[in-house]
Scaffold this motif. Structure first.
Motif, PDB file in Angstrom:
ATOM      1  N   SER A 130      38.901  31.578  60.009  1.00 42.82           N
ATOM      2  CA  SER A 130      38.043  30.528  59.627  1.00 42.82           C
ATOM      3  C   SER A 130      38.641  29.387  59.275  1.00 42.82           C
ATOM      4  O   SER A 130      38.123  28.121  59.196  1.00 42.82           O
ATOM      5  N   ILE A 131      40.061  29.195  58.610  1.00 46.40           N
ATOM      6  CA  ILE A 131      40.497  27.975  58.222  1.00 46.40           C
ATOM      7  C   ILE A 131      41.080  27.160  59.566  1.00 46.40           C
ATOM      8  O   ILE A 131      40.779  26.135  59.676  1.00 46.40           O
ATOM      9  N   LEU A 179      37.862  25.892  60.950  1.00 45.92           N
ATOM     10  CA  LEU A 179      37.399  24.821  60.032  1.00 45.92           C
ATOM     11  C   LEU A 179      38.139  23.581  60.372  1.00 45.92           C
ATOM     12  O   LEU A 179      37.649  22.439  60.451  1.00 45.92           O
ATOM     13  N   THR A 180      39.676  23.756  60.384  1.00 44.12           N
ATOM     14  CA  THR A 180      40.332  22.614  60.870  1.00 44.12           C
ATOM     15  C   THR A 180      40.114  22.070  62.196  1.00 44.12           C
ATOM     16  O   THR A 180      40.008  20.599  62.212  1.00 44.12           O
ATOM     17  N   ASP A 216      61.176  29.614  51.938  1.00 44.09           N
ATOM     18  CA  ASP A 216      60.941  28.204  51.313  1.00 44.09           C
ATOM     19  C   ASP A 216      60.695  28.371  49.892  1.00 44.09           C
ATOM     20  O   ASP A 216      60.165  27.717  49.287  1.00 44.09           O
ATOM     21  N   ALA A 269      55.380  23.292  43.295  1.00 41.90           N
ATOM     22  CA  ALA A 269      53.753  23.888  43.263  1.00 41.90           C
ATOM     23  C   ALA A 269      53.897  25.316  43.156  1.00 41.90           C
ATOM     24  O   ALA A 269      52.940  26.249  42.648  1.00 41.90           O
ATOM     25  N   HIS A 300      56.362  27.347  41.700  1.00 45.62           N
ATOM     26  CA  HIS A 300      56.721  27.347  40.297  1.00 45.62           C
ATOM     27  C   HIS A 300      55.338  27.589  39.457  1.00 45.62           C
ATOM     28  O   HIS A 300      54.881  28.514  38.661  1.00 45.62           O
ATOM     29  N   ALA A 301      54.357  26.692  39.711  1.00 47.30           N
ATOM     30  CA  ALA A 301      53.293  26.610  39.025  1.00 47.30           C
ATOM     31  C   ALA A 301      52.311  27.363  39.339  1.00 47.30           C
ATOM     32  O   ALA A 301      51.649  28.181  38.440  1.00 47.30           O
ATOM     33  N   THR A 302      52.288  27.878  40.681  1.00 51.08           N
ATOM     34  CA  THR A 302      51.624  29.375  40.890  1.00 51.08           C
ATOM     35  C   THR A 302      51.932  30.490  40.409  1.00 51.08           C
ATOM     36  O   THR A 302      51.187  31.356  39.555  1.00 51.08           O
ATOM     37  N   SER A 360      50.877  30.411  36.700  1.00 48.25           N
ATOM     38  CA  SER A 360      49.477  30.400  36.560  1.00 48.25           C
ATOM     39  C   SER A 360      49.202  32.182  36.515  1.00 48.25           C
ATOM     40  O   SER A 360      48.286  32.652  35.857  1.00 48.25           O
ATOM     41  N   GLU A 361      49.717  32.714  37.391  1.00 43.23           N
ATOM     42  CA  GLU A 361      49.784  34.189  37.715  1.00 43.23           C
ATOM     43  C   GLU A 361      49.814  34.931  36.213  1.00 43.23           C
ATOM     44  O   GLU A 361      49.197  35.893  35.867  1.00 43.23           O
ATOM     45  N   TYR A 405      56.576  31.466  51.673  1.00 47.88           N
ATOM     46  CA  TYR A 405      55.259  31.168  50.815  1.00 47.88           C
ATOM     47  C   TYR A 405      53.925  31.490  51.680  1.00 47.88           C
ATOM     48  O   TYR A 405      53.163  32.303  51.143  1.00 47.88           O
ATOM     49  N   LEU A 424      50.760  34.601  51.098  1.00 51.44           N
ATOM     50  CA  LEU A 424      49.333  34.557  51.369  1.00 51.44           C
ATOM     51  C   LEU A 424      48.823  35.565  52.125  1.00 51.44           C
ATOM     52  O   LEU A 424      47.869  36.064  52.010  1.00 51.44           O
ATOM     53  N   THR A 425      49.484  35.599  53.094  1.00 52.16           N
ATOM     54  CA  THR A 425      49.085  36.722  54.424  1.00 52.16           C
ATOM     55  C   THR A 425      49.026  37.980  53.817  1.00 52.16           C
ATOM     56  O   THR A 425      47.953  38.868  53.912  1.00 52.16           O
ATOM     57  N   HIS A 445      48.804  42.266  43.875  1.00 48.10           N
ATOM     58  CA  HIS A 445      48.759  40.993  43.042  1.00 48.10           C
ATOM     59  C   HIS A 445      49.971  40.037  43.250  1.00 48.10           C
ATOM     60  O   HIS A 445      51.104  40.534  43.464  1.00 48.10           O
ATOM     61  N   GLU A 493      49.891  25.920  30.803  1.00 45.83           N
ATOM     62  CA  GLU A 493      50.396  25.210  32.213  1.00 45.83           C
ATOM     63  C   GLU A 493      50.736  24.077  32.341  1.00 45.83           C
ATOM     64  O   GLU A 493      51.987  23.481  32.965  1.00 45.83           O
ATOM     65  N   TYR A 502      49.282  19.919  38.561  1.00 45.64           N
ATOM     66  CA  TYR A 502      48.902  21.261  39.262  1.00 45.64           C
ATOM     67  C   TYR A 502      47.656  21.959  38.698  1.00 45.64           C
ATOM     68  O   TYR A 502      47.393  22.898  38.895  1.00 45.64           O
ATOM     69  N   PHE A 523      37.005  18.177  53.662  1.00 40.18           N
ATOM     70  CA  PHE A 523      37.604  19.116  54.197  1.00 40.18           C
ATOM     71  C   PHE A 523      38.387  19.961  53.170  1.00 40.18           C
ATOM     72  O   PHE A 523      38.202  21.186  53.199  1.00 40.18           O
TER      73      PHE A 523
END
Lengths: 420, 343
Positions: free
Chosen positions: A251-252, A255-256, A306, A314, A316-318, A321-322, A374, A378-379, A419, B36, B212, B248
């Protein structure tokens, strides 16, 4: 609020109604049957000529196909690849000196196994395609996606650098061909398919990547033109069902696709601008060093990892957050031991210290994450169990760490949602 | 069935984090959100001790949350910063004057000094007047360019060391998408930077501590903390090109919530091929502001407005910069092209 409600008659942007032309803009005689870009009307024959010219121009501009080379055409059965196949057929059938000088082969990858198609459906599609391919007279291969897992790792070598399309020896090769006019010999193309992926001296990584780029550059022709051409192509049987079926779960992607297509109608240069932007970017991440260890390539897609980026990123931020959103991972697997004990002990190996049966077991699905880039992380996120993971993964994990760690990973996968 | 907070496990969860999908109670969410941002600030080294920092405040949710969190973190972790609020009045009746009231209230609530700069005093034009001349299609260009300079000018008047803005993850992701769609390679390379380079050439460095943070989480934070903010969208924004990218992105987020951060990650890891032409940073010959052309965009746009040529500055007219600098009048043909505005 008088300012807000003030009447801005005529200031709203709405598209003007442009009168539709009736005559072809090129030959000025034929009746226009379609409109390309903003307002270019073409008649049937002029459009076909225009389309063929664009295709040939792209081949000529990129200069990656040398005379007598074997070229594998990836055909999915969708509008774009069928267009390409019919163009190749046309190009080879001409008697004029500008006839194509390469030898095509066709490959169709049946991914019905990943889509959940039944065996009968897959057989039917394969048979239909087989009849189409036989008509072309080219050598063809119908393989199933799951066969990739039985390929040795040495075959799955990714491209390394951007190719240089201005190869000086191209002109010489073409001249030589015209002079000698050698006849093509029949070879065992089946082995060539396997060899094409291997870093063989005859197929340099640069050229392989160039070929990939070349055929993906079919995307410069918009979907509309593709569709129109295919409708007028040699093939009478269109495999639209393939196209839509395979995209239905992506679907992504869908959508694109609809986003770009819709934007294109309001801003006609969208597709070409996006294409030009991508041309200015590296497609393959250059390896950190010449002697990159195996672990620095992603286990799934074999591209350079990567995920070794600096802290202010980004990625590292992920991770932060986790960590902040859930309790320390040690305590969250309180209900895991029962299932994991069963799982691991049936494999016939003991847990050892720090194994699943130990109460202060540390989670080690980090092992698998460390091996993925990265996007592949996700996959994998949706993967519930690692039990049916490919053999090559198991081997890679074993190579990297002790066997105890591997079983920790299997337990972890089996007992809880993975997770990220 | 009540769900327990996935962090403390004791309290009941009251929300589901859009970013990670975890269910959290109010306090754990506040703590995670603030932490964060603290991590972002520390790992990127955004501030130095003893600096004066101007927070770009519009009265909207992003800047309100930014001001609140900056104050909290400054005290909690002892950043040692002097914070103040800097606001820009674009002159949009019915929109900006209301949001400025909110900023004035924020000044009292957070006990931070406030400075307001206006387009009227800096340029002699309000956005309402600009839209009357320019129409509704390209007005965002004017506003954005003018606001950037207005912030810098205001910051210089206040003699601050750094500016921070409330750009969130959604904004950065939209910008990445927009730059791909418009083929702006130069901006594509720069837009994911969390702070601008402080090369000491007069331009005050600026940063995005909320880079972020998801927009949805900012809204949740403001809501649960009962922060005072102005929530109406700009009345002139519906026709902006950015709207396409935003729609989008929102659709992508609904399919996979991590899409926003994923797009930012892609933007950060993009690498430009060698040999691609890039603009070189210089200064504007007229006002001295940073510019990659002879005249900065702001001067060009202003010139266009003052001469009644609204299209000057929209599109590429580099050849005309020389003429403008020399105060020459343009030929009739040139004028005709620049006057025609498609509304």
């Amino acid at each position: 609020m008088c300012q807000v409600e003030e009447d801005y008659n005529g200031l709203e942007c709405n598209q003007e109604k442009i009168p539709v032309p009736t005559k072809c803009m090129k030959c000025k005689e034929g009746t226009a049957v379609l409109i390309i870009r903003v307002n270019d009307a073409f008649c049937r024959s002029c459009f076909k000529e225009y389309f063929i010219h664009k295709f040939r121009a792209m081949l000529g501009k990129n200069r990656v196909i040398f005379p007598q080379e074997k070229v594998l055409l990836a055909v999915s059965g969708g509008a774009a690849s069928c267009s390409m196949l019919s163009q190749v057929q046309e190009g080879l059938s001409r008697e004029a000196p500008k006839k194509f000088r390469f030898v095509p082969g066709i490959i169709y990858i049946d991914d019905g196994g990943a889509c959940g198609r039944s065996a009968e459906e897959r057989q039917r599609s394969n048979a239909l395609l087989k009849s189409i391919f036989t008509e072309t007279g080219f050598t063809y291969f119908i393989v199933s996606l799951e066969q990739v897992f039985s390929l040795p790792t040495s075959v799955l070598v990714p491209g390394t650098s951007d190719p240089d399309p201005s190869n000086p020896s191209y002109k010489q090769a073409v001249d030589q061909y015209i002079k000698e006019k050698q006849t093509l010999t029949e070879e065992n193309v089946a082995s060539a398919v396997a060899q094409l992926s291997i870093a063989d001296s005859a197929y340099s990584p640069e050229r392989k990547l160039a070929l990939e780029r070349l055929f993906s550059s079919m995307k410069t022709l918009t979907a509309k033109e593709d569709m129109l051409q295919t409708l007028r192509s040699v093939f009478s049987k269109l495999l639209y069902s393939f196209c839509f079926y395979f995209l239905s779960f992506l679907s992504i992607q869908r959508l694109t696709e609809s986003f770009v297509t819709n934007l294109q109608s309001d801003f006609p240069s969208t597709v070409s601008t996006i294409y030009r932007t991508s041309e200015k970017l590296h497609t393959v991440m250059p390896p950190q060093s010449q002697t990159a260890e195996p672990a620095s390539k992603c286990l799934l897609c074999h591209c350079t990892l990567d995920t070794k980026v600096d802290k202010a990123s980004a990625f590292h931020a992920t991770l932060v957050s986790e960590q902040l959103s859930q309790i320390k991972l040690q305590d969250s697997s309180l209900d895991a031991p029962a299932q994991s004990a069963e799982q691991c002990c049936t494999e016939g190996q003991g847990c050892g210290p720090g194994g699943c049966c130990s109460s202060n077991r540390l989670p080690s699905h980090q092992d698998l994450k460390m091996l993925l880039c990265y996007s592949c992380r996700l996959t994998i996120k949706d993967m519930v169990s690692l039990r049916k993971a490919p053999h090559s993964w198991v081997q890679s994990l074993r190579v990297l760490h002790s066997s105890n760690s591997f079983y920790d990973v299997v337990d972890d996968m089996a007992s809880q949602q993975f997770h990220m | 069935m009540p769900v327990q907070c996935s962090n403390c496990v004791q309290r009941r969860a009251v929300l589901k984090r859009p970013k990670t999908g975890h269910s959290l109670c109010k306090d754990c969410f506040f703590w995670a959100f603030e932490e964060e941002i603290h991590q972002t600030i520390v790992s990127a080294g955004l501030f130095n001790r003893g600096e004066t920092v101007a927070i770009g405040a519009s009265g909207g949710k992003d800047s309100t949350v930014l001001a609140h969190v900056m104050k909290v973190l400054n005290e909690r972790y002892g950043y040692g910063l002097d914070l103040l609020l800097l606001s820009v009045d674009e002159g949009i009746t019915g929109y900006r004057d209301d949001s400025l009231e909110t900023v004035k209230r924020n000044q009292q609530q957070y006990e931070l000094p406030l400075k307001i700069v206006s387009y009227e005093e800096l340029y002699g034009w309000t956005m309402d007047a600009i839209v009357k001349q320019v129409g509704l299609k390209n007005n965002c260009t004017f506003c954005g360019v003018f606001r950037r300079q207005a912030l810098d000018r205001g910051a210089m008047m206040l003699k601050v060391d750094r500016i921070c803005t409330g750009h969130n993850a959604d904004d950065v992701a939209e910008t990445v998408l927009m730059n791909v769609l418009r083929g702006d390679i130069a901006r594509l390379r720069r837009c994911t930077s969390i702070s601008t380079a402080s090369d000491g050439e007069g331009a005050i460095p600026r940063c995005k501590p909320l880079k972020y943070a998801y927009e949805k989480e900012i809204v949740l934070y403001a809501y649960f903390k009962k922060l005072d903010y102005f929530s109406t969208e700009c009345i002139y924004s519906p026709n902006a090109y950015r709207g396409h990218a935003r729609t989008f992105l929102k659709d992508l987020e609904s399919i996979r919530p991590s899409s926003i951060i994923d797009v930012i990650h892609s933007g950060e890891t993009l690498s430009i091929k060698e040999g691609v032409k890039m603009p070189v940073q210089g200064t504007c010959s007229r006002c001295g502001y940073i510019s990659s052309q002879a005249l900065c965009k702001s001067c060009v746009l202003l010139e266009g407005l003052n001469r009644g040529l609204p299209k000057l500055g929209i599109g590429k007219h580099h050849r005309l910069h020389g003429k403008i600098l020399a105060q020459e009048s343009l030929t009739e043909q040139e004028e005709k092209k620049l006057k025609a505005v498609d509304f």
